[in-house]
Design a protein around this motif. Structure first.
Motif, mmCIF file in Angstrom:
data_model
loop_
_atom_site.group_PDB
_atom_site.id
_atom_site.type_symbol
_atom_site.label_atom_id
_atom_site.label_comp_id
_atom_site.label_asym_id
_atom_site.label_seq_id
_atom_site.Cartn_x
_atom_site.Cartn_y
_atom_site.Cartn_z
ATOM 1 N N SER A 1 -49.304 22.453 -58.891
ATOM 2 C CA SER A 1 -49.510 22.421 -60.340
ATOM 3 C C SER A 1 -50.760 21.642 -60.718
ATOM 4 O O SER A 1 -51.185 21.676 -61.861
ATOM 5 N N VAL A 2 -51.346 20.933 -59.776
ATOM 6 C CA VAL A 2 -52.550 20.170 -60.091
ATOM 7 C C VAL A 2 -53.769 20.943 -59.603
ATOM 8 O O VAL A 2 -53.821 21.401 -58.463
ATOM 9 N N LYS A 3 -54.705 21.087 -60.498
ATOM 10 C CA LYS A 3 -55.918 21.845 -60.200
ATOM 11 C C LYS A 3 -56.572 21.390 -58.900
ATOM 12 O O LYS A 3 -56.791 20.206 -58.681
ATOM 13 N N GLY A 4 -56.855 22.359 -58.064
ATOM 14 C CA GLY A 4 -57.584 22.062 -56.844
ATOM 15 C C GLY A 4 -56.763 21.442 -55.726
ATOM 16 O O GLY A 4 -57.292 21.144 -54.664
ATOM 17 N N CYS A 5 -55.499 21.223 -55.995
ATOM 18 C CA CYS A 5 -54.651 20.623 -54.967
ATOM 19 C C CYS A 5 -53.727 21.681 -54.398
ATOM 20 O O CYS A 5 -52.956 22.293 -55.112
ATOM 21 N N MET A 6 -53.846 21.887 -53.090
ATOM 22 C CA MET A 6 -53.005 22.910 -52.479
ATOM 23 C C MET A 6 -51.858 22.253 -51.729
ATOM 24 O O MET A 6 -51.926 21.095 -51.348
ATOM 25 N N PRO B 1 -58.772 26.996 -51.277
ATOM 26 C CA PRO B 1 -57.849 26.436 -50.292
ATOM 27 C C PRO B 1 -58.556 26.146 -48.959
ATOM 28 O O PRO B 1 -59.307 26.993 -48.465
ATOM 29 N N PHE B 2 -58.325 24.984 -48.443
ATOM 30 C CA PHE B 2 -58.870 24.488 -47.178
ATOM 31 C C PHE B 2 -60.382 24.235 -47.222
ATOM 32 O O PHE B 2 -60.850 23.242 -46.675
ATOM 33 N N LEU B 3 -61.144 25.103 -47.848
ATOM 34 C CA LEU B 3 -62.598 24.960 -47.803
ATOM 35 C C LEU B 3 -63.083 23.849 -48.716
ATOM 36 O O LEU B 3 -63.981 23.089 -48.373
ATOM 37 N N ARG B 4 -62.502 23.770 -49.873
ATOM 38 C CA ARG B 4 -62.870 22.714 -50.799
ATOM 39 C C ARG B 4 -61.697 22.476 -51.717
ATOM 40 O O ARG B 4 -61.398 23.298 -52.590
ATOM 41 N N THR B 5 -61.005 21.373 -51.502
ATOM 42 C CA THR B 5 -59.855 21.041 -52.331
ATOM 43 C C THR B 5 -60.064 19.643 -52.893
ATOM 44 O O THR B 5 -60.840 18.861 -52.358
ATOM 45 N N THR B 6 -59.390 19.379 -53.993
ATOM 46 C CA THR B 6 -59.555 18.080 -54.637
ATOM 47 C C THR B 6 -59.054 16.969 -53.712
ATOM 48 O O THR B 6 -59.727 15.975 -53.501
ATOM 49 N N GLU B 7 -57.895 17.167 -53.153
ATOM 50 C CA GLU B 7 -57.402 16.245 -52.137
ATOM 51 C C GLU B 7 -57.465 16.969 -50.805
ATOM 52 O O GLU B 7 -57.133 18.151 -50.729
ATOM 53 N N PHE B 8 -57.922 16.287 -49.781
ATOM 54 C CA PHE B 8 -57.852 16.900 -48.460
ATOM 55 C C PHE B 8 -57.545 15.866 -47.389
ATOM 56 O O PHE B 8 -57.603 14.661 -47.624
ATOM 57 N N LEU B 9 -57.134 16.363 -46.241
ATOM 58 C CA LEU B 9 -56.796 15.491 -45.112
ATOM 59 C C LEU B 9 -57.975 15.477 -44.163
ATOM 60 O O LEU B 9 -58.642 16.490 -43.980
ATOM 61 N N TRP B 10 -58.205 14.340 -43.574
ATOM 62 C CA TRP B 10 -59.278 14.269 -42.582
ATOM 63 C C TRP B 10 -59.087 13.087 -41.680
ATOM 64 O O TRP B 10 -58.126 12.316 -41.807
ATOM 65 N N GLN B 11 -60.013 12.954 -40.748
ATOM 66 C CA GLN B 11 -60.127 11.711 -40.005
ATOM 67 C C GLN B 11 -61.489 11.167 -40.318
ATOM 68 O O GLN B 11 -62.450 11.921 -40.500
ATOM 69 N N GLU B 12 -61.555 9.852 -40.461
ATOM 70 C CA GLU B 12 -62.858 9.232 -40.660
ATOM 71 C C GLU B 12 -62.978 8.066 -39.698
ATOM 72 O O GLU B 12 -62.153 7.169 -39.671
ATOM 73 N N GLY B 13 -64.022 8.133 -38.885
ATOM 74 C CA GLY B 13 -64.285 7.044 -37.954
ATOM 75 C C GLY B 13 -65.303 6.095 -38.581
ATOM 76 O O GLY B 13 -66.213 6.534 -39.283
ATOM 77 N N HIS B 14 -65.101 4.820 -38.345
ATOM 78 C CA HIS B 14 -66.029 3.818 -38.889
ATOM 79 C C HIS B 14 -66.296 2.788 -37.807
ATOM 80 O O HIS B 14 -65.366 2.108 -37.365
#
Length: 501
Positions: free
Chosen positions: A55-60, A172-185
């Motif tokens: 129901s939230v725009k851009g969130c799948m 979907p998947f290509l560009r979503t408002t919220e997405f999952l990832w890994q980030e190394g720092h």
RNA sequence: CGGGGAGUGGCGCAGCCUGGUUAGCGCGCUUGCCUUGGGAGCAAGAGGUCGUCGGUUCAAAUCCGACCUCCCCGACCA
């Protein structure tokens, strides 16, 4: 065309020797690629039950089957990240506004897409909290706290997290408002170490994406225009989708001392001198699922590379007569046998669908291998295996089935990669004049390898005229001499142009 | 954020222009029979705040306004 409208039931394929032709479309829910690629993509996402809209725009919503693919990819990459000496940790979702503002370029780059929390319960917050678009600004202050001596370095931390970027256009998947990832720092004592780390990770990404996702990529350096906000250099792996557009599949940034200076990450070196650390960050996201879809999928739907397939083998019992008594027990023991051999498989014992329906259904979902077992197979102590990628049919004895299947899964994995490589190569063209460039981008998009003078002006002008951008300056491409495809001045290198996702 | 299109049972659509009984159709779903080696057949059923809010009207899926969401094409980004 449905089977029924094609003129009734076919004869048992048991006696049919030839393969069902590849262009025969059993799956009717999916718009053909050639008709409308975007629609095809969305059909696959929804009909294969990878994701759904909330129901939230851009969130799948990532559904179990889609999440299963991500989960496998995640685990395979996580192993590599750990094997290369990194540890996982978790940092907060919220970033105080003051922290986000510390690195000037960084905040400038992300400002338009940051979501803010300004209220907690019923009270206005004293300081607004950004929902992380990436975590440099929340991680660096901690690193500043933890780093005192050169003996504390390097810091090699990764986190799996969700991030939020307020995107205007989402897919979907290509560009979503919220997405999952890994980030190394990471933080290092020297510029060289940071650079080594940046490239080491890029190579891990390349190997991972090619080996496990069967997606060929091009490694290289990003131009200034495409650089991560706050980075010294950004490197990326770029893949070519089957509609001829490029997709950035992973990035690795050498942050230099920008963040160390902004967040005061300092250490005392061997010579008792205070030094700023050198940091890197790098990530891949759920976008990779989109890359899998657009690299391997066909008009029948998804094709999941076996290494990341939640279901590698779907067992379809052929229902005939009282099949629940005669066939199902054999199918069940087959399931157990394959599971014991480490093959991810599932038995489709639904009694309200015909075998043919199930064939089409699992094809749409992209299960790499179908295993049919019917009365005649049981009699002959065999099964029928059908590959999803080429629909090749094989009659295989029960005896030694596990190893045949394991081998077949590897063959599918290889075939998918080879096919993707061929496509990529066929759609990578050297172009030396701008009229040809424009014509190519219009008629047959793909990677165009062109000489480029290194100026942002030319890059921007090309984008304005053709909407194509420099995806990457490939490693080792600077040996060839030539003149800029746009301005004609001496070139620094051949670069890869493409329209990008 | 600009330009265009769309929102009606789970999915795909018709109905709207020209307001008026019980909102239809195909697929899917449920139950039963019969079938089952590439999306079977028959029969009987279930399922709808017509995106949301407001307005006009005796009466709104239909007319008007606002908003939300999705899709496509552009400008910005993993």
């Amino acid at each position: 065309m449905t089977l029924a409208s094609a003129g009734g039931r076919l004869m048992p394929s048991y006696v049919v020797k030839e393969n069902v032709s590849l262009d025969k479309r059993w799956v009717s829910e999916i718009t053909p690629k050639a008709e409308d690629f975007s629609k095809w993509y969305l059909d696959v996402v929804r009909k294969a039950e990878l994701a759904d809209y909330g129901s939230v725009k851009g969130c799948m919503i990532i559904r179990p089957y889609g999440y299963g693919i991500w989960e496998r990819a995640r685990d395979l990459l996580d192993r590599r990240i750990k094997d290369s000496g990194h540890e996982n940790a978790y940092f907060p979702l919220f970033i105080p506004e003051s922290a986000l503002k510390k690195e000037a370029e960084h905040v400038k780059g992300f400002a338009p897409e940051v979501a803010w929390v300004t209220r907690g319960g019923n009270e206005e917050l004293e300081e607004p909290l950004a929902i992380r678009p990436t975590s440099e600004a929340i991680i660096c202050p901690m690193y500043a706290k933890w780093v005192r001596s050169y003996r504390d370095l390097p810091i090699l931390i990764n986190q799996w997290a969700n991030v939020v970027r307020w995107e205007k256009v989402t897919r979907p998947f290509l560009r979503t408002t919220e997405f999952l990832w890994q980030e190394g720092h990471t933080v290092h004592a020297t510029a060289e170490e940071a650079q080594d780390e940046t490239l080491r990770i890029l190579e891990i990404y390349r190997e991972f994406v090619e080996t496990e996702l069967a997606i060929p990529v091009v490694k290289g350096l990003k131009t200034e225009r495409e650089r991560f906000a706050g980075a010294l250099q950004t490197y990326a792996i770029e893949a070519l989708m089957t509609d001829g557009r490029a997709l950035q599949a992973g990035t690795s940034h050498n942050l230099g001392q920008h963040f160390a200076k902004a967040f005061d990450i300092r250490f005392e070196d061997e010579n008792q001198q205070m030094q700023y650390g050198w940091s890197t960050s790098w990530g891949v996201s759920t976008r990779l699922v989109g890359a899998i879809i657009m690299t391997h999928g066909d008009d029948s739907g998804l094709i999941v590379p076996p290494h990341v397939a939640p279901i590698q083998v779907i067992i379809v019992p052929i229902s005939a007569g009282n099949w629940k008594e005669t066939v199902l027990p054999h199918a069940r023991s087959l399931l157990e046998k394959l599971r014991a051999a480490g093959i991810r498989c599932k038995l489709d014992d639904r009694d309200n669908y015909t075998p043919g329906w199930k064939f089409a259904d699992w094809e749409m979902r992209g299960v790499p291998v179908r295993c049919e077992i019917g009365p005649k197979d049981i009699e002959k102590k065999q099964v029928v295996l059908v590959r999803r990628d080429n629909r090749e049919k094989a009659f295989v004895p029960m005896e030694g089935l596990e190893s045949r299947l394991t081998a077949m899964l590897e063959q599918v994995q290889d075939a998918l990669f080879r096919k993707a490589c061929e496509f990529r190569d066929k759609n990578t063209t050297n172009v030396d004049t701008f009229p040809v460039f424009e014509e190519m981008m219009e008629s047959r998009p793909g990677f165009l390898r062109c000489f480029w003078c290194g100026s942002a002006e030319c890059e921007t002008a090309v984008k304005e005229k053709t909407s194509a951008t420099i995806r990457v300056i490939p490693f080792g491409a600077d040996e060839e001499k030539g003149t800029c495809v746009f301005c004609g001045k001496e070139a620094i290198s051949r670069v890869l142009f493409a329209k990008a996702y």
